[in-house]
Write an enzyme that holds these catalytic residues in place. Structure first.
Site, mmCIF file in Angstrom:
data_model
loop_
_atom_site.group_PDB
_atom_site.id
_atom_site.type_symbol
_atom_site.label_atom_id
_atom_site.label_comp_id
_atom_site.label_asym_id
_atom_site.label_seq_id
_atom_site.Cartn_x
_atom_site.Cartn_y
_atom_site.Cartn_z
ATOM 1 N N SER A 90 0.850 -1.186 0.000
ATOM 2 C CA SER A 90 0.000 0.000 0.000
ATOM 3 C C SER A 90 0.893 1.246 0.000
ATOM 4 C CB SER A 90 -0.960 -0.044 1.191
ATOM 5 O OG SER A 90 -2.000 0.885 1.020
ATOM 6 N N GLU A 131 -8.908 -4.515 -4.577
ATOM 7 C CA GLU A 131 -8.346 -3.836 -3.409
ATOM 8 C C GLU A 131 -9.420 -3.135 -2.572
ATOM 9 O OE1 GLU A 131 -5.102 -3.758 -2.623
ATOM 10 O OE2 GLU A 131 -4.020 -4.283 -4.451
ATOM 11 N N HIS A 182 -7.759 -5.583 -0.382
ATOM 12 C CA HIS A 182 -6.580 -4.905 0.123
ATOM 13 C C HIS A 182 -6.105 -5.564 1.413
ATOM 14 C CE1 HIS A 182 -3.908 -1.500 -0.076
ATOM 15 N NE2 HIS A 182 -4.252 -1.032 1.109
#
Length: 537
Positions: free
Chosen positions: A217, A346, A438
């Site tokens: 991320s 995600e 995610h």
């Protein structure tokens, strides 16, 4: 720091990183290693020679960024006498986990927030020369913690890799524009931590000439930023970016956010003014300073899709001379192997709660509300028919995923040209959260499926073969080997699919075709063999 006496005998138990139940932890004993600032004491987990590893926690790489050093570039730590305990995680820049990730990321109070954690399978052997992995945590550049049990280096240690996790200043303290203060303080923290690795890792069994940086991320964005940063080039040799979120905040946008925050705090927009405000005050204003002044939530979504994250590395024309992809396209970092990829969905889950309301709204209309140009939305919806059949919420969520994460994969791989680049997708859907979402890939990448926090995101029986596959690829890159599939740089579009459906091959020829409308100019055309005009998708 006054050293504590060692235990009476090898095997004395001690709290060490690992699963929540301390009864399941191996016995531990004190071990010591040297750094350029002084000697540190860590803990060995397990029996020597039987697959154990040592943990040295909270070793400072710079002085606490408080008082006169608040908003300053990192300053080298003062040497200490005797042996310094490195038995517990150091203070974190995160002040209370806001819960914006699905990763357990504890906050640790204190001022000495610039520290590293070292996990190593060998202690006291300066000639072991094992490859090194340096992990940079995510959290949108405003949160996150290097103290997560998922970031423990046990599995990499088992495979002969020394592992380091680093901390850095977050949000405004790390990345906000301040007149009279050095820019990109968080980036400077990354550089200082990597320099610490260069100066010290041999004493922990690592080879400073074989350092791989990795992150997820915002951490993935961090390692791509470092790959594209001229000043960082001597500090590492390869990169793995998971779900990279780039920032590349413009100086104008950073100045605007800073001025607004100063007004909200009632101080001058200078170093002296911000220093007069407490950390708690500025932290409380962090989100408010970047929210649309109109209060329009849709405007906030449009802002994210158009401008990216509010906080993060700023293109300052100095330390960060140009945006990440532009720097990669010009050849910065081209000598370093790169693996990058994303999960298939995600952020799709963020619209799950709105699925009922959105099911009566045509997808094309919803995209128009987000100001997506007509030709682009038509092309995107045509390329995502399978996702569109799952409903408007699903295709909107995929669109957010693609704009923020998956299109970045293609843009970066394309910008790298012939430089060694491997691309993958993580496609295994969570049995508890529905999507390949995610953070889901992180415990597989670290091969830490036994951690009790994993069940919430990956169910009670996550596939160990999947962990072996993606973790094994990571170990291969860190060791300097091919991660195991044909690189994108040899055959643009080539993508390794981790955890895909049985009908999907492990390696596909055009794994990111569904994002092409977000990568190519709206008037680009295609023939039956792929993209024209030399554009890779």
């Amino acid at each position: 720091m006054t050293p504590t006496p060692p235990p009476a005998a090898t095997g004395t138990s001690h709290a060490v990183p690992g699963p929540d139940n301390p009864d399941t932890l191996p016995t531990a004993r004190y071990v010591e290693a040297d750094t350029v600032a002084g000697r540190v004491r860590g803990l060995w987990r397990g029996e020597p020679g039987a697959g154990g590893s040592a943990a040295f926690l909270g070793i400072p790489f710079a002085q606490p960024p408080v008082g006169a050093l608040r908003f300053a570039a990192p300053v080298p730590v003062e040497p200490w006498a005797g042996v310094r305990d490195a038995l517990d995680f150091g203070a974190t820049a995160q002040r209370g986990d806001p819960g914006i990730t699905l990763i357990p990321e504890p906050s640790v109070p204190g001022d000495a927030t610039l520290n590293v954690n070292v996990f190593t399978p060998v202690v006291g052997s300066t000639d072991a020369a094992l490859p090194v992995l340096v992990w940079i945590h995510g959290g949108g550049y405003v949160s996150g913690s290097p103290a997560s049990p998922w970031y423990d280096g046990r599995a990499f240690n088992r495979d002969g890799v020394v592992t380091v996790t680093i901390s850095y200043r977050l949000g405004f303290d790390g990345f906000g524009h301040i007149d009279g203060a050095p820019s990109n303080r968080g980036v400077r923290d990354w550089l200082a931590a990597l320099q610490w690795v260069q100066d010290n890792i041999a004493n922990f069994g690592g080879d400073p000439s074989r350092v791989t940086i990795a992150g997820q991320s915002a951490g993935g964005g961090a390692v791509l930023r470092l790959l594209a940063l001229p000043a960082a080039q001597p500090l590492f040799h390869s990169v793995w970016a998971l779900s990279a979120a780039l920032a590349d905040v413009s100086s104008e946008r950073a100045r605007s956010a800073s001025t607004r925050r100063a007004g909200l705090a009632g101080v001058a927009p200078t170093r002296e003014g911000f220093a007069s405000a407490s950390e708690e005050t500025l932290h409380a204003l962090q989100s408010k300073a970047t929210e649309p002044e109109s209060g329009d939530r849709l405007a906030g979504v449009r802002g994210l899709l158009e401008d990216g994250l509010s906080w993060g590395p700023m293109v300052d024309g100095d330390l960060v001379p140009e945006p990440t992809i532009a720097a990669l396209r010009s050849g910065v970092g081209a000598d370093k192997p790169l693996v990058l990829g994303a999960t298939d969905d995600e952020f799709t889950m963020v619209l799950d709660s709105a699925a009922g309301k959105l099911r009566f709204i045509p997808a094309a209309l919803a995209f128009a509300k987000l100001d997506v140009p007509r030709e682009r939305r038509r092309a995107y919806l045509a390329d995502n028919k399978a996702q569109r059949r799952k409903g408007t919420a699903a295709v909107l969520g995929r669109y957010v995923t693609d704009v923020v994460f998956r299109s970045t994969v293609v843009k970066v791989a394309d910008a790298r040209g012939a430089a060694s680049t491997w691309v993958y997708r993580f496609s295994w859907p969570s049995p508890t959260r529905r999507w390949a979402l995610h953070c889901l890939d992180v415990p597989f990448w670290f091969d830490c499926l036994e951690d009790p926090h994993v069940a919430a995101i990956a169910g009670d029986a996550p596939p160990r073969r999947l962990a072996a596959a993606i973790h094994g690829a990571a170990v291969a890159l860190v060791r300097g080997d091919d991660p195991g599939w044909r690189p994108w740089s040899d055959a643009p579009g080539t993508t390794r699919v981790f955890g895909g459906a049985a009908s999907v091959p492990d390696v596909v020829a055009d794994g990111y075709r569904s994002v092409r409308a977000l990568v190519l100019p709206p008037d680009s055309s295609f023939d039956g063999d792929g993209p024209r005009d030399g554009v890779r998708v």
